[in-house]
Design a protein around this motif. Structure first.
Motif, PDB file in Angstrom:
ATOM      1  N   ALA A   1       0.863  -1.199   0.000  1.00 10.81           N
ATOM      2  CA  ALA A   1       0.000   0.000   0.000  1.00 10.81           C
ATOM      3  C   ALA A   1       0.896   1.244   0.000  1.00 10.81           C
ATOM      4  O   ALA A   1       0.990   1.960   1.004  1.00 10.81           O
ATOM      5  N   PRO A   2       1.576   1.526  -1.113  1.00 15.26           N
ATOM      6  CA  PRO A   2       2.586   2.595  -1.142  1.00 15.26           C
ATOM      7  C   PRO A   2       2.040   4.002  -0.910  1.00 15.26           C
ATOM      8  O   PRO A   2       2.788   4.895  -0.514  1.00 15.26           O
TER       9      PRO A   2
ATOM     10  N   GLY B   1       6.820   0.081  -0.452  1.00 13.15           N
ATOM     11  CA  GLY B   1       5.394   0.303  -0.197  1.00 13.15           C
ATOM     12  C   GLY B   1       4.750  -0.812   0.576  1.00 13.15           C
ATOM     13  O   GLY B   1       3.519  -0.878   0.675  1.00 13.15           O
ATOM     14  N   ILE B   2       5.559  -1.717   1.150  1.00 17.05           N
ATOM     15  CA  ILE B   2       5.027  -2.854   1.900  1.00 17.05           C
ATOM     16  C   ILE B   2       4.954  -2.513   3.388  1.00 17.05           C
ATOM     17  O   ILE B   2       5.914  -2.012   3.977  1.00 17.05           O
ATOM     18  N   TRP B   3       3.802  -2.778   3.980  1.00 21.72           N
ATOM     19  CA  TRP B   3       3.569  -2.628   5.419  1.00 21.72           C
ATOM     20  C   TRP B   3       3.506  -4.031   6.017  1.00 21.72           C
ATOM     21  O   TRP B   3       2.866  -4.925   5.451  1.00 21.72           O
ATOM     22  N   GLU B   4       4.145  -4.218   7.187  1.00 18.38           N
ATOM     23  CA  GLU B   4       4.233  -5.583   7.712  1.00 18.38           C
ATOM     24  C   GLU B   4       4.371  -5.568   9.233  1.00 18.38           C
ATOM     25  O   GLU B   4       4.627  -4.527   9.853  1.00 18.38           O
TER      26      GLU B   4
ATOM     27  N   GLU C   1       4.729  -4.303 -10.031  1.00 25.64           N
ATOM     28  CA  GLU C   1       4.181  -5.027  -8.887  1.00 25.64           C
ATOM     29  C   GLU C   1       2.837  -5.681  -9.209  1.00 25.64           C
ATOM     30  O   GLU C   1       2.501  -6.736  -8.656  1.00 25.64           O
ATOM     31  N   VAL C   2       2.065  -5.076 -10.123  1.00 30.57           N
ATOM     32  CA  VAL C   2       0.783  -5.656 -10.530  1.00 30.57           C
ATOM     33  C   VAL C   2       1.021  -6.915 -11.368  1.00 30.57           C
ATOM     34  O   VAL C   2       0.329  -7.930 -11.209  1.00 30.57           O
ATOM     35  N   ARG C   3       2.000  -6.860 -12.247  1.00 28.06           N
ATOM     36  CA  ARG C   3       2.357  -8.062 -13.028  1.00 28.06           C
ATOM     37  C   ARG C   3       2.776  -9.196 -12.092  1.00 28.06           C
ATOM     38  O   ARG C   3       2.390 -10.355 -12.277  1.00 28.06           O
ATOM     39  N   ALA C   4       3.581  -8.845 -11.079  1.00 30.70           N
ATOM     40  CA  ALA C   4       4.037  -9.868 -10.125  1.00 30.70           C
ATOM     41  C   ALA C   4       2.850 -10.448  -9.352  1.00 30.70           C
ATOM     42  O   ALA C   4       2.804 -11.655  -9.074  1.00 30.70           O
ATOM     43  N   PHE C   5       1.886  -9.598  -8.992  1.00 30.49           N
ATOM     44  CA  PHE C   5       0.672 -10.058  -8.306  1.00 30.49           C
ATOM     45  C   PHE C   5      -0.066 -11.089  -9.165  1.00 30.49           C
ATOM     46  O   PHE C   5      -0.435 -12.180  -8.689  1.00 30.49           O
ATOM     47  N   LEU C   6      -0.283 -10.757 -10.435  1.00 29.57           N
ATOM     48  CA  LEU C   6      -1.066 -11.629 -11.313  1.00 29.57           C
ATOM     49  C   LEU C   6      -0.330 -12.931 -11.633  1.00 29.57           C
ATOM     50  O   LEU C   6      -0.930 -14.012 -11.605  1.00 29.57           O
ATOM     51  N   ILE C   7       0.958 -12.838 -11.939  1.00 29.21           N
ATOM     52  CA  ILE C   7       1.705 -14.062 -12.260  1.00 29.21           C
ATOM     53  C   ILE C   7       1.820 -14.939 -11.011  1.00 29.21           C
ATOM     54  O   ILE C   7       1.683 -16.165 -11.086  1.00 29.21           O
ATOM     55  N   SER C   8       2.036 -14.312  -9.847  1.00 30.95           N
ATOM     56  CA  SER C   8       2.054 -15.080  -8.594  1.00 30.95           C
ATOM     57  C   SER C   8       0.722 -15.790  -8.385  1.00 30.95           C
ATOM     58  O   SER C   8       0.680 -16.929  -7.912  1.00 30.95           O
TER      59      SER C   8
END
Length: 631
Positions: free
Chosen positions: A49-50, A79-82, A290-297
Motif C-alpha cells: 500500500a505505497p 510500499g510494503i507494510w508488515e 508489482e501488478v504483473r508480479a501479483f497476477l503471475i504469482s
C-alpha cells in the motif's frame, strides 16, 4: 492482545524482485501467515500500500478497532507494510484499515492475498492455513503425458453452484462434489473438468467472473483444503483440472482491489485503459511491475498449491486491444499509433513463459475471440505462448448452421466447411460453453430445428461432428444429456430428464464419443496438424453430406467419417477410399440405444470403383441427421 512486533518474511532479494515485477511467489510473503516468532504463536501480516499514511490490522481479535495494531512500513520504498501480531490464530477475521496520503481517505480493505474469505455477502478475510496431505503423486508423475497437446482433451465445463444442488436448493460442498461429480465424470469418460471461477467473488450473478479473493477458493462450498480434496480425488481418477482465471478485470466493490490505498494501485489510472464499459469493472495496470508480479504469482499459486493442471484465461481479447468495446474517442492508440495493448501483450507472454518453465505438464488456454495472430504459438516464435485457444468462430458458424432447417442447409455448405480453412492456424479447442446457453440463446437442444426426434438427432449429430473435427473438445454441463431449458445459475441442472430415453440416449452417446476420442489415436495424435485431416468430399452440398479422414501416426489407424446433415437417409452412398480393404463401423450416432432410427453399416468392403479422386470406394448408408465413423 499484544501490539505489533517488528518482523519480516522479505529478504532484500525478495524486495528487489518485487520492485522489478519478477517475484512470482508473492503468496509466500504477502498476506497473512500463521507463524511462531521467538516462541510465540501468532500471525505475520504484509500488504502492499505505497500511498498509505498508515495501515492497521482490524478484526474480531481487536473489536475492529485500529488502536494498537498498526503495521510498520518498510524503509526500502517498496510500499510494503508488515508486522507480527502475537495471539492472532487461524480462523481470525480481519481487514486492513488504510489511511491514505491522498485527501486523507480512509478505507477498510480485504487482504488481496487472503487464503480464505468470509462467505458472501460478508467480506472479511480469514487467517488460514490449508494443511492437506496430497495423494495424487501417481498423476503428477505422468501428468505431462496425459496433458500433452497430442493427447485427448474432452473437457466438461462446470459451474459448481448449479451442477447439482442439495435438497432445498442448497449448495453441494467441495467434499460432496469430490464423490458425486468425480464419479459422474469418470462414468462419462471425460478426460478433464473445467471449473468456472472458484476464486472468491461477492456477486452470484457474475458466475464468479468478478473476483475479489484471488488467492481463496470461494467459501460457499467449503474450506481451501476441501477444494484440494476435490482436485486430489479428480487426479486419483485420472481426470485433469482446468480453472477459469480472470486477469482481465476486477469489480469496484469497496472491500476489493479498486482504489486500494487511496490511489489507482492495481487498476490503470487512465479511465480509457482502466475501466471496462461492458462489465462496469476495473482493468489491471499491466505496465506496473508489482501488478504483473501479483497476477503471475496468482496464476502460479493455483498450479503450485492446488496442483491444478491448466488455466483457461478469460476475456483475452479485451486485454489485447485498447479499443475493445470502445467507440472512437474513448481510447488512445499505443506508441506506434495502433490499437494493441503492448503492456498487456508483454504481460501475457511473461505469464506463459513462467508457467511453462515452472510447471511440467500444464496448459494455458486462451478464450480469445479475434483473429489476433499466434495466440497458441510459443513466445520465442513471436506468439503469445498459450497452449490452446478456444475456436469461437467455429462455434458460432456451427451453431448458426445447425439452427437452419435441413432443407436450406445445402445453400450454406460453406458455413460448415469454412473452419477447415483456418483450423490449423492455432491449437484450437472446440467449445460449446456456458455463454451459448444463457440470455435468451436457448439450450443447445432447443436451438435445433424440427420435431422432437429431429431436435435430438441434430444434437447427436452436432456432438459427433464436433468430436471428429480436428481440435480438442469442451461441453458445458447439461449439454451432454440434452438439457431443455437455458442454464440457470440459481438451480440445479434438470437431472430428472435423464429418465427419458431421448435424453439418456444423448448422454450415453456422449459417453461413447468420449471413449471413441480416447480410444482412436487418429482423433488426437495430430489434432493440431494439417497431417491429421484430409477431405474426402466437402462439395456435396446437394445432399448436405461431408466426408473426411482423420489421421494419426500410423495409417492403419485412419478413421473415415461421413456426416448427413438432413433427415433423409443416404443409402448406397459412395465414398472414395485410398486403398482396398474392409471398413468397420466403429461409431454411429443413429443407434437405437441413443434414440436413433437404428440404421447400421457393420462391415463394408471396398471395390475398385474410382471415386472422389481415389482408386477404391465403398457404398455406405448414412442415417438421417447422423454421423458414422469407420476404421
Amino acid at each position: 492482545m499484544s501490539r505489533v512486533v517488528p518482523h519480516s518474511l522479505f529478504s532484500d532479494f525478495d524486495i528487489n524482485l518485487f520492485k522489478a515485477g519478477k517475484h512470482y511467489r508473492l503468496y509466500e510473503k504477502l498476506g497473512s501467515h500463521p507463524i511462531e516468532v521467538n516462541g510465540e504463536k501468532g500471525t505475520y501480516f504484509a500488504v502492499w500500500a505505497p500511498s498509505a499514511k498508515s495501515v492497521a490490522v482490524v478484526g474480531d481479535f481487536n473489536y475492529w478497532l485500529e488502536g494498537d495494531h498498526k503495521l510498520n512500513v518498510r524503509w526500502d520504498e517498496s510500499g510494503i507494510w508488515e508486522g507480527f501480531i502475537p495471539g492472532v490464530d487461524v480462523g481470525t477475521k480481519y481487514k486492513y484499515k488504510i489511511h491514505s496520503h491522498n485527501n486523507d481517505i480512509m478505507t477498510e480493505k480485504a487482504d488481496p492475498f487472503a487464503r480464505l474469505c468470509e462467505t458472501p455477502p460478508n467480506t472479511a478475510s480469514v487467517v488460514w492455513k490449508a494443511d492437506y496431505k496430497w495423494k495424487d503423486k501417481k498423476w503428477m508423475g505422468y501428468r505431462a503425458d496425459k496433458n500433452g497437446l497430442d493427447r485427448p482433451y474432452s473437457v466438461y465445463e462446470v459451474h459448481l453452484g448449479s451442477w447439482r444442488r442439495r435438497e432445498g436448493n442448497g449448495f453441494m460442498s467441495y467434499t460432496e462434489l469430490a464423490d458425486e461429480l468425480v464419479t459422474y465424470l469418470k462414468e462419462m469418460n471425460f478426460t478433464h473438468v473445467e471449473f468456472m471461477p472458484i476464486m472468491e467473488y461477492p456477486f452470484d450473478p457474475s458466475w464468479g467472473y468478478q473476483l475479489t479473493g484471488y488467492f481463496a477458493p470461494t467459501s460457499r462450498f467449503g474450506k481451501p483444503e476441501e477444494f484440494k480434496l476435490l482436485v486430489d480425488k479428480l487426479h486419483q481418477n485420472d481426470i485433469g483440472v482446468i480453472l477459469d482465471w480472470v486477469p482481465s478485470h476486477f469489480p469496484e466493490d469497496a472491500h476489493g482491489l479498486g482504489f486500494f490505498d487511496g490511489s489507482h494501485l492495481y487498476e490503470h489510472p487512465d479511465r480509457r485503459r482502466g475501466y471496462h464499459p461492458d462489465w462496469k469493472s476495473l482493468i489491471f495496470n499491466y505496465g506496473r511491475n508489482e501488478v504483473r508480479a501479483f497476477l503471475i504469482s496468482n496464476a502460479l499459486f493455483w498450479l503450485d498449491q492446488f496442483h491444478v493442471d491448466g488455466l483457461r484465461v478469460d476475456a483475452v481479447a479485451s486485454m489485447l486491444y485498447l479499443d475493445y468495446s470502445r467507440e472512437e474517442g474513448e481510447w488512445e492508440p499505443n506508441m506506434y499509433g495502433n490499437n494493441e495493448n503492448l503492456e498487456a501483450i508483454s504481460f501475457i507472454r511473461e505469464l506463459n513463459e513462467e508457467i511453462y518453465q515452472s510447471f511440467k505438464g500444464v496448459q494455458t488456454i486462451a478464450e480469445e475471440s479475434t483473429a489476433f495472430s499466434g495466440v497458441s504459438r510459443p513466445v520465442y516464435l513471436g506468439g503469445l505462448g498459450f497452449g490452446m485457444k478456444w475456436m469461437m468462430g467455429w462455434m458460432h458458424d456451427t451453431l448458426e448452421y445447425f439452427k437452419k432447417e435441413p432443407i436450406y442447409r445445402k445453400h450454406h455448405q460453406n458455413d460448415i466447411t469454412f473452419s477447415m480453412t483456418y483450423a490449423f492456424t492455432e491449437n484450437f479447442m472446440l467449445p460449446f460453453s456456458h455463454d451459448e446457453v444463457v440470455y435468451g440463446k436457448q439450450s443447445l437442444l432447443y436451438r435445433m430445428p424440427g420435431d422432437e426426434w429431429q431436435r435430438f438427432a441434430n444434437l447427436r449429430l452436432l456432438f459427433g461432428y464436433m468430436f471428429t473435427h480436428p481440435g480438442t473438445n469442451l461441453i458445458f454441463m447439461g449439454g451432454e444429456f440434452g438439457q431443455s431449458s437455458e442454464w440457470n445459475y440459481q438451480h440445479s441442472l434438470d437431472w430428472h430428464l435423464v429418465q427419458y430415453d431421448l435424453h439418456s440416449g444423448v448422454q450415453q452417446m456422449v459417453k461413447d464419443l468420449n471413449a471413441l476420442y480416447q480410444g482412436y489415436p487418429a482423433l488426437y495424435e495430430k489434432q493440431f496438424s494439417t497431417e491429421g485431416f484430409q477431405w474426402i468430399d466437402y462439395g456435396d452440398a446437394e445432399n448436405s453430406v461431408l466426408t473426411y479422414i482423420r489421421k494419426g501416426h500410423d495409417e492403419k489407424n485412419d478413421l473415415f467419417i461421413a456426416c448427413n446433415f438432413t433427415p433423409v437417409p443416404r443409402e448406397n452412398y459412395r465414398m472414395g477410399i485410398p486403398k482396398s480393404g474392409t471398413l468397420t463401423e466403429v461409431f454411429n450416432s443413429d443407434l437405437k440405444k441413443y434414440g436413433g432410427s437404428g440404421m447400421k453399416n457393420g462391415k463394408v468392403k471396398t471395390s475398385a470403383t474410382p471415386w472422389h479422386g481415389r482408386d477404391q470406394s465403398v457404398e455406405i448408408t448414412i442415417p438421417p441427421l447422423a454421423v458414422v465413423v469407420f476404421q
